[in-house]
Design an enzyme around this catalytic site. Structure first.
Site, PDB file in Angstrom:
ATOM      1  N   ARG A 105     -14.804  -6.795   0.001  1.00 36.37           N
ATOM      2  CA  ARG A 105     -14.138  -6.314   1.230  1.00 36.37           C
ATOM      3  C   ARG A 105     -13.446  -4.952   1.001  1.00 36.37           C
ATOM      4  O   ARG A 105     -12.778  -4.727   0.006  1.00 36.37           O
ATOM      5  CB  ARG A 105     -13.113  -7.356   1.660  1.00 36.37           C
ATOM      6  N   GLY A 158      -5.990  -4.038   7.532  1.00 35.09           N
ATOM      7  CA  GLY A 158      -6.977  -2.972   7.601  1.00 35.09           C
ATOM      8  C   GLY A 158      -8.082  -3.125   8.631  1.00 35.09           C
ATOM      9  O   GLY A 158      -8.530  -2.136   9.219  1.00 35.09           O
ATOM     10  N   GLY A 200     -10.927  -2.144   3.057  1.00 29.49           N
ATOM     11  CA  GLY A 200     -10.050  -2.017   4.223  1.00 29.49           C
ATOM     12  C   GLY A 200     -10.097  -0.628   4.823  1.00 29.49           C
ATOM     13  O   GLY A 200     -11.057   0.128   4.648  1.00 29.49           O
ATOM     14  N   ASP A 201      -9.021  -0.290   5.526  1.00 29.44           N
ATOM     15  CA  ASP A 201      -8.963   0.994   6.215  1.00 29.44           C
ATOM     16  C   ASP A 201      -8.561   2.160   5.305  1.00 29.44           C
ATOM     17  O   ASP A 201      -8.860   3.319   5.608  1.00 29.44           O
ATOM     18  CB  ASP A 201      -7.934   0.917   7.353  1.00 29.44           C
ATOM     19  N   THR A 224       0.861  -1.186   0.000  1.00 27.08           N
ATOM     20  CA  THR A 224       0.000   0.000   0.000  1.00 27.08           C
ATOM     21  C   THR A 224       0.899   1.238   0.000  1.00 27.08           C
ATOM     22  O   THR A 224       1.986   1.206   0.566  1.00 27.08           O
ATOM     23  CB  THR A 224      -0.864  -0.019   1.280  1.00 27.08           C
ATOM     24  N   THR A 228      -0.732   1.697   6.919  1.00 28.17           N
ATOM     25  CA  THR A 228      -0.644   0.495   6.097  1.00 28.17           C
ATOM     26  C   THR A 228      -0.586  -0.719   7.011  1.00 28.17           C
ATOM     27  O   THR A 228       0.060  -0.683   8.056  1.00 28.17           O
ATOM     28  CB  THR A 228       0.586   0.521   5.176  1.00 28.17           C
ATOM     29  N   GLY A 229      -1.281  -1.763   6.618  1.00 28.85           N
ATOM     30  CA  GLY A 229      -1.275  -2.966   7.451  1.00 28.85           C
ATOM     31  C   GLY A 229      -2.609  -3.679   7.339  1.00 28.85           C
ATOM     32  O   GLY A 229      -3.374  -3.442   6.395  1.00 28.85           O
TER      33      GLY A 229
HETATM   34  N1  ASP Z   1      -4.369  -1.487   4.847  1.00 27.70           N
HETATM   35  C1  ASP Z   1      -4.632  -2.106   3.571  1.00 27.70           C
HETATM   36  C2  ASP Z   1      -5.963  -2.825   3.664  1.00 27.70           C
HETATM   37  O1  ASP Z   1      -6.243  -3.434   4.663  1.00 27.70           O
HETATM   38  C3  ASP Z   1      -3.603  -3.083   3.137  1.00 27.70           C
HETATM   39  C4  ASP Z   1      -2.164  -2.704   3.406  1.00 27.70           C
HETATM   40  O2  ASP Z   1      -1.876  -1.623   3.861  1.00 27.70           O
HETATM   41  O3  ASP Z   1      -1.274  -3.530   3.139  1.00 27.70           O
HETATM   42  O4  ASP Z   1      -6.693  -2.818   2.702  1.00 27.70           O
END
Ligand code: ASP
Length: 334
Positions: free
Chosen positions: A229, A255, A231-232, A201, A252-253
């Site tokens: 789906r 979500g 995410g955040d 991301t 990032t992570g």
């Molecule tokens: N945060 C993003 C999500 O959950 C994915 C990512 O940051 O790797 O969609």
């Protein structure tokens, strides 16, 4: 004989006011800094598993992205312009999980999410689940500036982007063999929830010479995602936040955890309500994320140009650059 010109009290006041204004603006310009930080995703990564050539490739693209932001901010451009152009560059780069090179859904398609927020007005724009907008970050800026809404999704978001004259592409444009191979491998391993290859991301936070903050985030989401789906990353307060009084944050992570903890807003809230500094607020929120079992990280910048880039994974593609000449690009946890 020397003639003295009596001072006109009115013009003396004018001169005094003018001199004070010039002095104040000189001081404020001298004190005002610009700063920028970027991320290209957090996740499981190790020096041993990533070839030196690959590490160099990532570093080169992060460096170029920072250079784009640098030149805009140095010339007095807005934090928003810097964020949009930097994120658009990373979206066009197939190495990252945003725009071209995004991860695949379980159906073998690509669905993109993005958001942006300005710290001065707290105006924001977001899109979720779009399949055909080449640069989602440009679309979210238009949602923010040209629509009366904050968040658009799917076909409606595409119709809006088309009306605004953005570059539209076929879903295939975003495909890369490497991401497709990762999807196949992940599906082969079936329910094994490997953290590998989930990162990528992209995000950017910036402070401009006018003292305005901006944050933007763009992603393909989590690999093998199902059922539409989201995410955040497109959720204001979870993946993105900006407020001139406190800070700008891009996450990032994993979500789902970032949504449940409203991570981006929580960093600002720790500063606003607890009077913490950026580093303290960032660490406190990362601790909460870790305690809940969430993985990832974020980049954050405050109105003085301080930068925090905490994460709890083994790596996060990241970098920052500042008007004081300080600059860094890094991948792994040191
Ligand atoms: N945060 C993003 C999500 O959950 C994915 C990512 O940051 O790797 O969609």
């Amino acid at each position: 004989m020397k003639k003295t010109i009596p001072a006109n009290p009115k013009s003396m006041i004018h001169i005094l006011v003018l001199t004070t204004l010039i002095f104040l603006s000189a001081i404020s310009n001298a004190q005002q800094n610009w700063a920028i930080a970027i991320h290209g995703g957090a996740g499981v990564m190790s020096r041993e598993r990533m070839s030196p050539e690959r590490q160099q490739e990532y570093t080169r693209h992060l460096d170029r992205a920072l250079a784009i932001g640098d030149s805009i901010l140095r010339a007095g451009g807005s934090a928003t312009d810097a964020v949009v152009l930097v994120v658009a560059y990373l979206e066009d780069c197939p190495l990252f999980n945003a725009g071209k090179g995004a991860v695949f859904t379980s159906q073998g398609t690509i669905e993109l999410d993005a958001s942006i927020m300005e710290g001065k007005s707290r105006n924001a724009g977001a899109i979720a689940g779009v399949t055909d907008i080449r640069n989602p970050i440009k679309a979210v800026r238009l949602v923010m500036d040209k629509s009366e809404h904050v968040m658009l999704s799917g076909k409606g978001a595409s119709a809006f982007a088309r009306e605004q004259g953005l570059d539209m592409v076929k879903n295939r444009y975003f495909f890369t063999d490497e991401r497709y191979e990762s999807l196949k491998q992940l599906q082969k391993r079936e329910r094994q929830r490997s953290q590998q290859d989930k990162h990528g991301t992209v995000g950017c936070v910036a402070l401009d010479l006018q003292g305005n903050l901006c944050a933007g985030t763009s992603t393909g989401g989590m690999m093998n995602k199902k059922y539409g789906r989201i995410g955040d990353s497109p959720v204001i307060g979870a993946g993105t936040w900006a407020d001139n009084q406190t800070c700008a944050v891009s996450c990032t992570g994993h979500g789902e955890y970032f949504i449940r903890l409203t991570v981006a807003r929580d960093v600002a809230a720790h500063m606003e309500y607890k009077g913490m500094d950026l580093a303290g607020a960032g660490n406190a929120v990362l601790d909460k994320l870790t305690a809940m079992g969430g993985t990832g990280g974020f980049i954050a910048i405050d109105r003085n140009g301080n930068i925090a880039m905490p994460f709890n994974t083994s790596g996060m593609f990241r970098g920052f650059s500042r008007s004081d000449g300080d600059k860094e690009i890094a991948i792994f946890a040191e």
